[in-house]
Design a protein around this motif. Structure first.
Motif, PDB file in Angstrom:
ATOM      1  N   ARG A 177       0.800  -1.210   0.000  1.00 11.91           N
ATOM      2  CA  ARG A 177       0.000   0.000   0.000  1.00 11.91           C
ATOM      3  C   ARG A 177       0.842   1.274   0.000  1.00 11.91           C
ATOM      4  O   ARG A 177       0.553   2.240  -0.702  1.00 11.91           O
ATOM      5  N   SER A 178       1.908   1.303   0.799  1.00  9.42           N
ATOM      6  CA  SER A 178       2.648   2.547   1.025  1.00  9.42           C
ATOM      7  C   SER A 178       3.473   2.992  -0.183  1.00  9.42           C
ATOM      8  O   SER A 178       3.740   4.187  -0.337  1.00  9.42           O
ATOM      9  N   ASN A 179       3.910   2.074  -1.022  1.00 10.17           N
ATOM     10  CA  ASN A 179       4.812   2.466  -2.121  1.00 10.17           C
ATOM     11  C   ASN A 179       4.245   2.161  -3.506  1.00 10.17           C
ATOM     12  O   ASN A 179       5.000   1.994  -4.465  1.00 10.17           O
ATOM     13  N   SER A 180       2.931   2.066  -3.602  1.00 12.34           N
ATOM     14  CA  SER A 180       2.318   1.823  -4.914  1.00 12.34           C
ATOM     15  C   SER A 180       0.998   2.565  -5.009  1.00 12.34           C
ATOM     16  O   SER A 180       0.368   2.889  -3.993  1.00 12.34           O
ATOM     17  N   GLY A 181       0.594   2.829  -6.227  1.00 13.31           N
ATOM     18  CA  GLY A 181      -0.723   3.391  -6.484  1.00 13.31           C
ATOM     19  C   GLY A 181      -0.968   4.711  -5.797  1.00 13.31           C
ATOM     20  O   GLY A 181      -0.097   5.567  -5.667  1.00 13.31           O
ATOM     21  N   GLN A 182      -2.210   4.912  -5.358  1.00 11.14           N
ATOM     22  CA  GLN A 182      -2.709   6.109  -4.706  1.00 11.14           C
ATOM     23  C   GLN A 182      -2.515   7.340  -5.601  1.00 11.14           C
ATOM     24  O   GLN A 182      -2.397   7.226  -6.813  1.00 11.14           O
ATOM     25  N   TRP A 183      -2.470   8.535  -5.006  1.00 10.66           N
ATOM     26  CA  TRP A 183      -2.509   9.750  -5.816  1.00 10.66           C
ATOM     27  C   TRP A 183      -1.229   9.992  -6.607  1.00 10.66           C
ATOM     28  O   TRP A 183      -1.247  10.696  -7.617  1.00 10.66           O
ATOM     29  N   VAL A 184      -0.095   9.414  -6.157  1.00 12.81           N
ATOM     30  CA  VAL A 184       1.145   9.587  -6.926  1.00 12.81           C
ATOM     31  C   VAL A 184       0.972   8.989  -8.326  1.00 12.81           C
ATOM     32  O   VAL A 184       1.240   9.640  -9.343  1.00 12.81           O
ATOM     33  N   ALA A 185       0.518   7.741  -8.376  1.00 11.01           N
ATOM     34  CA  ALA A 185       0.288   7.093  -9.671  1.00 11.01           C
ATOM     35  C   ALA A 185      -0.901   7.715 -10.402  1.00 11.01           C
ATOM     36  O   ALA A 185      -0.885   7.874 -11.627  1.00 11.01           O
ATOM     37  N   ALA A 186      -1.940   8.072  -9.636  1.00  8.94           N
ATOM     38  CA  ALA A 186      -3.147   8.630 -10.263  1.00  8.94           C
ATOM     39  C   ALA A 186      -2.858   9.962 -10.944  1.00  8.94           C
ATOM     40  O   ALA A 186      -3.399  10.249 -12.021  1.00  8.94           O
ATOM     41  N   ILE A 187      -2.002  10.795 -10.345  1.00  9.19           N
ATOM     42  CA  ILE A 187      -1.679  12.095 -10.953  1.00  9.19           C
ATOM     43  C   ILE A 187      -0.930  11.908 -12.272  1.00  9.19           C
ATOM     44  O   ILE A 187      -1.161  12.636 -13.248  1.00  9.19           O
ATOM     45  N   VAL A 188      -0.033  10.910 -12.327  1.00 12.10           N
ATOM     46  CA  VAL A 188       0.654  10.602 -13.590  1.00 12.10           C
ATOM     47  C   VAL A 188      -0.377  10.237 -14.660  1.00 12.10           C
ATOM     48  O   VAL A 188      -0.311  10.699 -15.812  1.00 12.10           O
ATOM     49  N   ILE A 189      -1.356   9.423 -14.284  1.00 10.49           N
ATOM     50  CA  ILE A 189      -2.393   9.002 -15.223  1.00 10.49           C
ATOM     51  C   ILE A 189      -3.274  10.184 -15.627  1.00 10.49           C
ATOM     52  O   ILE A 189      -3.675  10.309 -16.796  1.00 10.49           O
ATOM     53  N   LEU A 190      -3.578  11.072 -14.689  1.00  7.18           N
ATOM     54  CA  LEU A 190      -4.381  12.256 -15.015  1.00  7.18           C
ATOM     55  C   LEU A 190      -3.646  13.175 -15.999  1.00  7.18           C
ATOM     56  O   LEU A 190      -4.258  13.706 -16.936  1.00  7.18           O
TER      57      LEU A 190
ATOM     58  N   ARG B 197       5.308   2.430 -10.396  1.00  8.31           N
ATOM     59  CA  ARG B 197       4.428   2.843  -9.298  1.00  8.31           C
ATOM     60  C   ARG B 197       3.019   2.281  -9.424  1.00  8.31           C
ATOM     61  O   ARG B 197       2.277   2.213  -8.439  1.00  8.31           O
ATOM     62  N   TYR B 198       2.616   1.842 -10.604  1.00  9.01           N
ATOM     63  CA  TYR B 198       1.237   1.433 -10.812  1.00  9.01           C
ATOM     64  C   TYR B 198       0.886   0.156 -10.045  1.00  9.01           C
ATOM     65  O   TYR B 198       1.739  -0.677  -9.752  1.00  9.01           O
ATOM     66  N   ARG B 199      -0.417   0.024  -9.771  1.00 10.24           N
ATOM     67  CA  ARG B 199      -0.985  -1.238  -9.300  1.00 10.24           C
ATOM     68  C   ARG B 199      -1.688  -1.900 -10.485  1.00 10.24           C
ATOM     69  O   ARG B 199      -2.309  -1.209 -11.293  1.00 10.24           O
ATOM     70  N   TYR B 200      -1.625  -3.216 -10.549  1.00  9.32           N
ATOM     71  CA  TYR B 200      -2.140  -3.934 -11.709  1.00  9.32           C
ATOM     72  C   TYR B 200      -3.125  -5.017 -11.277  1.00  9.32           C
ATOM     73  O   TYR B 200      -2.930  -5.673 -10.253  1.00  9.32           O
ATOM     74  N   PHE B 201      -4.170  -5.187 -12.066  1.00 13.43           N
ATOM     75  CA  PHE B 201      -5.046  -6.353 -11.943  1.00 13.43           C
ATOM     76  C   PHE B 201      -4.715  -7.318 -13.070  1.00 13.43           C
ATOM     77  O   PHE B 201      -4.528  -6.906 -14.221  1.00 13.43           O
ATOM     78  N   LYS B 202      -4.654  -8.595 -12.754  1.00 18.55           N
ATOM     79  CA  LYS B 202      -4.383  -9.596 -13.783  1.00 18.55           C
ATOM     80  C   LYS B 202      -5.628  -9.796 -14.650  1.00 18.55           C
ATOM     81  O   LYS B 202      -6.748  -9.746 -14.151  1.00 18.55           O
ATOM     82  N   PRO B 203      -5.449  -9.994 -15.955  1.00 18.98           N
ATOM     83  CA  PRO B 203      -6.612 -10.264 -16.817  1.00 18.98           C
ATOM     84  C   PRO B 203      -7.314 -11.547 -16.389  1.00 18.98           C
ATOM     85  O   PRO B 203      -6.691 -12.480 -15.868  1.00 18.98           O
ATOM     86  N   THR B 204      -8.624 -11.601 -16.609  1.00 18.51           N
ATOM     87  CA  THR B 204      -9.438 -12.689 -16.060  1.00 18.51           C
ATOM     88  C   THR B 204      -9.888 -13.718 -17.087  1.00 18.51           C
ATOM     89  O   THR B 204     -10.630 -14.632 -16.748  1.00 18.51           O
ATOM     90  N   GLY B 205      -9.468 -13.572 -18.329  1.00 13.44           N
ATOM     91  CA  GLY B 205      -9.905 -14.526 -19.349  1.00 13.44           C
ATOM     92  C   GLY B 205     -11.111 -14.006 -20.106  1.00 13.44           C
ATOM     93  O   GLY B 205     -11.721 -12.989 -19.755  1.00 13.44           O
ATOM     94  N   ASN B 206     -11.467 -14.713 -21.144  1.00 13.64           N
ATOM     95  CA  ASN B 206     -12.525 -14.295 -22.058  1.00 13.64           C
ATOM     96  C   ASN B 206     -13.888 -14.282 -21.363  1.00 13.64           C
ATOM     97  O   ASN B 206     -14.401 -15.336 -20.976  1.00 13.64           O
ATOM     98  N   PRO B 207     -14.504 -13.104 -21.182  1.00 12.06           N
ATOM     99  CA  PRO B 207     -15.817 -13.066 -20.524  1.00 12.06           C
ATOM    100  C   PRO B 207     -16.933 -13.603 -21.412  1.00 12.06           C
ATOM    101  O   PRO B 207     -17.970 -14.039 -20.897  1.00 12.06           O
TER     102      PRO B 207
END
Length: 615
Positions: free
Chosen positions: A35-48, A250-260
């Protein structure tokens, strides 16, 4: 403060520093996110920032495309408006392609990176083709100098370039929104609130990016410097891509879940095969749930979804028959005959969203007028302030400023006030409420546009040949209609982004964002169809019609009033659908809500103990 309390606080800080996220996100190397070294507003601002620059590049092409088609390619107003609507609609159709690849195979990060590269290639191709052979003679394409004719190869190259841009931006857009939301763990109280706020700032970044396009780039393009405007868009897209890649660690990632699609088809096929099976007496207790067998029912699709009572026919896919029991004994469950409850609920979730989604299409028809008929209407008004000429497309700056203002008012004024007066157990102003408010404001915006057009016609020179600026009515009279559209966007589109992201299962989040863009896509296609029908019907008996090339001989006001009437009807249908809708119930999320409530109770009791100790 005692030594024990100091020790406990230090221990809690260390624990929080190494705490993993609760929503299943991982880092770039596939390890659980800290939690402390990934995602949150640091990564979100880059994306914005990435979103703002990419939007600047996209609207550097899109905002004046209708004028490029009429001035450079010599198309008439109706054809140009239709072509812009089709192109914009195609942009958002490609969002489904990007969402499918993201949720199924590539993941959001890889999908964003690939489609941004395609976006840059398309912009580079458009810039080169415009510079080399479309803008001939040099400086043509303004209100005075007409461009020469173009060969079929040159026109083909132009359309190839803009549809490559559509593919790149469309495939990227829904995934960047969802990737930004992924940077916040919604099962953590503070991050969950930040995730909701992110969508407002995301839409604000989108509008601020287009502000530069609508003003500075719009001015250069209106003056005939099309190649310069397109090259500036290309440079912005390149910077956006580099910035996106810089944020990778810095990003957090979700793994792909397969063909829906296969999961959906399995539920439909299994339910059909068991159409004659009667419902079990004990409901869900006798339905197939992998978790009850010691397995993780949602290891590929996220958290478990609670059973719902709608679309009971689909529940049959989870009913356990004697044949299914034999298969289970052999540990060979056939997914085309027996599906877990969570998989069935995935299909139900999407089916419940469809009526709401369909009701948003008419709003998108209203929204798309800003890029087509609003611009043509503005071009026929008085655009001069002293010696300065205002580009008609730059009037959309009022829309952008209105979006910024209303996002601030909603987040800082309206929402806190509503939360203060809401009753216990009430959710306050929900996403569905906000979308309904957006429809109401859209009706008012179309009425305002129609009234302005009535007055524009009143002060117009109907004998003109080239009718740009032929009305003495100032273009600033368009400000109310643009501002009202901006206010409606804050309620409709921001509400849509939050709603579809929250109401889709964990394995279909990009699809949820794509639904929002698909409503824009369908709105553009419906707008194109509507314009075609209106032109065909209104030009019978050799009449000039509602939307002729010379707007002074038409009745664009009637078209705006028609849209106001259609949106009013859509509002009535939407209210009925919103009352029928039932929200998704996620097991993990409900548990975390209970835990957060307990934490609040504990914190209140702790405060009371501190007060008692002070006394």
């Amino acid at each position: 403060m005692s030594c024990l309390e100091i020790y406990n606080k230090d221990t809690m800080k260390k624990k929080e520093g190494n705490e993993e996220t609760r929503d299943g996100t991982v880092d770039f190397y596939g390890r659980p996110s800290i939690r402390s070294n990934s995602g949150q507003w640091v990564a979100a601002i880059v994306i914005l920032l990435n979103q703002g620059l990419a939007t600047l590049a996209f609207f550097g092409v899109g905002v004046n495309l209708v004028l490029f088609l009429t001035r450079v390619l010599q198309q008439n107003n109706a054809d140009a408006a239709n072509n812009v609507s089709k192109w914009t609609g195609t942009v958002y159709i490609f969002s489904l392609v990007g969402a499918f690849l993201s949720d199924s195979y590539w993941g959001r990060y890889k999908t964003c990176a690939i489609f941004q590269v395609i976006f840059v290639i398309g912009l580079s191709s458009l810039s080169l083709s415009s510079y080399m052979f479309l803008i001939r003679p040099i400086g043509c394409g303004d209100e005075v100098t007409p461009c020469g004719s173009h060969s079929m190869m040159e026109i083909t190259m132009f359309y190839f370039s803009i549809y490559l841009i559509a593919l790149g931006y469309g495939g990227y857009q829904p995934n960047i929104a969802t990737l930004g939301a992924d940077q916040f763990d919604e099962e953590h109280p503070k991050e969950g609130y930040s995730k909701i706020a992110f969508f407002s700032y995301f839409y604000l970044a989108l509008n601020l990016g287009s502000l530069f396009s609508n003003t500075i780039l719009g001015y250069f393009e209106d003056e005939g410097m099309w190649a310069l405007g397109f090259w500036a868009s290309t440079g912005s897209a390149v910077i956006a891509l580099i910035l996106f890649l810089v944020g990778t660690p810095r990003y957090r990632y979700f793994k792909p879940t397969g063909n829906p699609l296969s999961r959906f088809c399995q539920v439909l096929v299994a339910a059909t095969k068991k159409s004659s099976v009667e419902a079990p007496l004990r409901g869900r207790e006798e339905m197939y749930d992998e978790d009850s067998q010691g397995k993780n029912a949602s290891e590929n699709t996220g958290r478990r979804i609670m059973h719902s009572d709608e679309f009971k026919f689909l529940d049959k896919a989870a009913y356990i028959t004697a044949r299914d029991l034999d298969d289970k004994k052999q540990d060979a469950v056939n997914p085309w005959r027996l599906c877990p409850v969570t998989q069935v609920e995935e299909v139900k979730c999407i089916l419940r969203l469809m009526p709401i989604w369909l009701c948003t299409i008419i709003y998108s028809v209203v929204f798309t007028q800003m890029a087509s008929l609003f611009v043509e209407q503005g071009a026929a008004m008085n655009t001069n302030i002293s010696d300065f000429k205002i580009p008609p497309a730059s009037m959309s700056s009022f829309d952008i400023l209105s979006v910024a203002l209303f996002i601030f008012l909603y987040r800082r004024v309206l929402e806190p006030v509503a939360n203060r007066f809401k009753k216990n157990g009430s959710k306050g102003i929900t996403e569905l409420h906000r979308m309904g408010i957006g429809l109401v404001i859209a009706v008012i915006a179309m009425v305002a546009a129609g009234v302005v057009e009535c007055y524009r016609l009143k002060y117009a020179d109907k004998s003109c040949t080239h009718c740009d600026g032929s009305s003495s009515l100032s273009i600033f009279w368009q400000a109310p209609q643009y501002s009202l559209i901006g206010a409606s966007e804050v309620f409709m589109y921001v509400g849509q982004l939050e709603f579809f992201n929250a109401q889709t299962p964990d394995g279909l989040k990009s699809f949820g964002s794509a639904l929002c863009m698909m409503s824009m896509s369908m709105g553009n296609f419906v707008s194109s169809l509507l314009v075609t029908m209106v032109v065909k019907i209104s030009t019978e008996d050799h009449m000039p019609g509602w939307i002729p090339r010379n707007l002074n001989k038409g009745h664009l006001d009637r078209f705006y009033f028609l849209l106001a009437a259609l949106t009013s009807i859509d509002l009535v249908v939407y209210i009925a659908c919103a009352k029928w809708y039932k929200s998704i119930q996620l097991e993990g999320k409900n548990e975390m809500q209970d835990m957060s409530d307990d934490d609040e109770d504990d914190s209140e009791s702790e405060e009371e103990r501190e007060k008692d100790s002070k006394v």
